[in-house]
Design a protein around this motif. Structure first.
Motif, PDB file in Angstrom:
ATOM      1  N   THR A   1      -7.594   5.519  -3.756  1.00 61.61           N
ATOM      2  CA  THR A   1      -7.244   5.099  -2.429  1.00 61.61           C
ATOM      3  C   THR A   1      -7.303   3.386  -2.610  1.00 61.61           C
ATOM      4  OG1 THR A   1      -8.317   6.916  -1.690  1.00 61.61           O
ATOM      5  CG2 THR A   1      -7.927   4.888  -0.192  1.00 61.61           C
ATOM      6  N   PRO A   2      -6.274   2.575  -1.888  1.00 60.90           N
ATOM      7  CA  PRO A   2      -6.471   1.120  -2.032  1.00 60.90           C
ATOM      8  C   PRO A   2      -7.506   0.573  -1.293  1.00 60.90           C
ATOM      9  CG  PRO A   2      -4.341   1.824  -1.467  1.00 60.90           C
ATOM     10  CD  PRO A   2      -5.053   3.058  -1.342  1.00 60.90           C
ATOM     11  N   ARG A   3      -8.149  -0.681  -1.870  1.00 61.44           N
ATOM     12  CA  ARG A   3      -9.445  -1.085  -1.213  1.00 61.44           C
ATOM     13  C   ARG A   3      -9.019  -1.658   0.222  1.00 61.44           C
ATOM     14  NH1 ARG A   3     -11.173  -4.980  -6.130  1.00 61.44           N
ATOM     15  NH2 ARG A   3     -11.871  -3.375  -7.502  1.00 61.44           N
ATOM     16  N   SER A   4      -7.810  -1.787   0.537  1.00 60.37           N
ATOM     17  CA  SER A   4      -7.501  -2.163   1.660  1.00 60.37           C
ATOM     18  C   SER A   4      -7.298  -1.113   2.840  1.00 60.37           C
ATOM     19  CB  SER A   4      -6.108  -2.921   1.873  1.00 60.37           C
ATOM     20  OG  SER A   4      -5.071  -2.281   1.479  1.00 60.37           O
ATOM     21  N   SER A   5      -7.093   0.089   2.276  1.00 64.18           N
ATOM     22  CA  SER A   5      -7.226   1.447   3.152  1.00 64.18           C
ATOM     23  C   SER A   5      -8.519   1.667   3.330  1.00 64.18           C
ATOM     24  CB  SER A   5      -6.348   2.501   2.604  1.00 64.18           C
ATOM     25  OG  SER A   5      -5.091   2.114   2.495  1.00 64.18           O
ATOM     26  N   ILE A   6      -9.442   1.559   2.063  1.00 64.09           N
ATOM     27  CA  ILE A   6     -10.766   1.941   2.635  1.00 64.09           C
ATOM     28  C   ILE A   6     -11.432   0.934   3.692  1.00 64.09           C
ATOM     29  CG2 ILE A   6     -13.013   2.111   1.246  1.00 64.09           C
ATOM     30  CD1 ILE A   6     -11.635   3.029  -1.214  1.00 64.09           C
TER      31      ILE A   6
ATOM     32  N   LYS B   1      -0.467   5.859   2.356  1.00 58.69           N
ATOM     33  CA  LYS B   1       0.851   6.655   1.721  1.00 58.69           C
ATOM     34  C   LYS B   1       1.688   6.106   1.254  1.00 58.69           C
ATOM     35  CE  LYS B   1       0.177  10.312   5.212  1.00 58.69           C
ATOM     36  NZ  LYS B   1       0.241  11.542   4.687  1.00 58.69           N
ATOM     37  N   LEU B   2       1.978   4.700   1.834  1.00 58.60           N
ATOM     38  CA  LEU B   2       2.915   3.617   1.255  1.00 58.60           C
ATOM     39  C   LEU B   2       2.614   2.955  -0.291  1.00 58.60           C
ATOM     40  CD1 LEU B   2       5.483   2.075   1.889  1.00 58.60           C
ATOM     41  CD2 LEU B   2       4.073   0.187   2.710  1.00 58.60           C
ATOM     42  N   SER B   3       1.247   2.772  -0.382  1.00 61.12           N
ATOM     43  CA  SER B   3       0.789   2.538  -1.666  1.00 61.12           C
ATOM     44  C   SER B   3       0.978   3.568  -2.613  1.00 61.12           C
ATOM     45  CB  SER B   3      -0.804   2.118  -1.754  1.00 61.12           C
ATOM     46  OG  SER B   3      -1.013   1.001  -0.881  1.00 61.12           O
ATOM     47  N   ARG B   4       0.841   4.800  -2.235  1.00 59.44           N
ATOM     48  CA  ARG B   4       0.855   6.068  -3.263  1.00 59.44           C
ATOM     49  C   ARG B   4       2.500   5.910  -3.334  1.00 59.44           C
ATOM     50  NH1 ARG B   4      -1.929  11.277  -1.092  1.00 59.44           N
ATOM     51  NH2 ARG B   4      -1.819  11.679  -3.439  1.00 59.44           N
TER      52      ARG B   4
END
Length: 147
Positions: free
Chosen positions: A14-19, A95-98
């Motif tokens: 999971t991206p850090r920004s999402s976390i 979701k966009l990062s994935r």
């Protein structure tokens, strides 16, 4: 024995920004819930104080509900709404990062060639010509065109 291409574990994380957005949405939601609890407690205390002074409950409730209880409930609901929006933004970001990681694979340190190796590969592709002729500096090329 052939080397299997490494699947970057970074694309699964999971991206850090999402976390960060997940954590902040939870914190903001907890603040909103605490604010609702505080408003209800303050409302009950205010009603009890006015009733203890001898005012009738119906009169106090009819005056305090629109002036104190409703704003005390609606403002925290707005704060919780902001937390929901931030949580939704975190979901979209995740979701966009994935999706982007599945389109453009992440390079790992092992996958990135050193500059010397890259120059050697370019020289081999150019049939062992002079490396400086094959690898040119774009800044120098633009200066020569301007002359």
């Amino acid at each position: 024995m052939e080397k299997q291409p490494k699947i970057s574990s970074r694309s699964r994380k999971t991206p850090r920004s999402s976390i960060f957005m997940y954590v902040m949405s939870i914190v903001i939601a907890l603040v909103g819930i605490a604010y609702i609890i505080n408003s209800i407690y303050y409302f009950k205390t205010t009603i009890a104080n006015y009733v203890a002074q001898g005012y009738p409950y119906e009169l106090v409730a009819s005056e305090v509900i629109p002036g104190q209880l409703l704003p005390g409930l609606l403002q925290p609901l707005g704060i919780i709404g902001i937390a929901v929006v931030i949580y939704g933004a975190a979901l979209i970001n995740h979701k966009l990062s994935r999706y982007l990681n599945s389109i453009v694979p992440c390079e790992t340190v092992e996958d990135v060639a050193s500059p010397a190796t890259a120059i050697e590969e370019i020289a081999q592709k150019a049939n062992d010509q002079d490396v400086t002729a094959v690898v040119s500096n774009p800044a120098e090329d633009s200066k020569e065109e301007n002359k």
